[in-house]
Design an enzyme around this catalytic site. Sequence first.
Site, short mmCIF file in Angstrom:
data_model
loop_
_atom_site.label_atom_id
_atom_site.label_comp_id
_atom_site.label_asym_id
_atom_site.label_seq_id
_atom_site.Cartn_x
_atom_site.Cartn_y
_atom_site.Cartn_z
N GLU A 94 0.76 -1.18 -0.13
CA GLU A 94 -0.01 0.01 0.08
C GLU A 94 0.94 1.33 -0.09
OE1 GLU A 94 -2.08 -3.46 0.70
OE2 GLU A 94 -0.73 -2.56 2.25
N THR B 207 6.25 -19.29 -0.45
CA THR B 207 5.94 -18.88 -1.88
C THR B 207 6.76 -17.92 -2.48
OG1 THR B 207 3.86 -17.53 -1.52
CG2 THR B 207 3.55 -19.66 -1.06
N HIS C 58 5.40 -14.97 -3.18
CA HIS C 58 4.32 -13.89 -2.82
C HIS C 58 5.23 -12.49 -2.49
CE1 HIS C 58 1.02 -11.37 -1.84
NE2 HIS C 58 1.61 -11.00 -0.67
N ARG D 23 19.52 -5.01 10.52
CA ARG D 23 19.41 -4.00 9.73
C ARG D 23 18.14 -2.95 10.08
NH1 ARG D 23 20.78 -8.48 7.30
NH2 ARG D 23 22.52 -8.42 5.51
#
Length: 155
Positions: free
Chosen positions: A58, A88, A90, A129
């Site tokens: 978004e 996956t 994604h 990080r």
Amino acid sequence: MLKRVPQATSENVKGRFAIVAAKYNGRYVDALLRAAKNELQKAGAAEVKVVRVPGSFEIPAVAARLAQGRIPPLSAIICLGVIFQGETSHAQHVGWGVTHALAQIQLQHKIPVVHGVFIFEKEQQAQVRCLGKKHNRGIEAARTALAMATVMKDL
């Protein structure tokens, strides 16, 4: 290999900045956000507007809205998100979509858009990080925004 985040020159940049940050994976994104805001404030930013969105996918919609037609215009937009690679593809699709969209926003609106949306395979990578001071990518994103604000102002 990680490199230490270089110390920024302490130019007093009075610019206006926005940070678009995902709520998803909040522990890590919140740490990036705190570090980026702190770095901008230390540099003397005149404004730091923060907008939170549900997830990394978004981010581009809000970045595009922030980039269009603001008077006075923003000096730079910092985009922060953390995505974990699952079983996956994604995460890769989300990452590529965000990367492509942020590049388009930057070119279309001629405003620096700093890409701080990261894909990690393991939580340890995110801890180093995002949560650490030695390699915090929120600091790095803010320093990039400050540097680009100076470059754009000088053009």
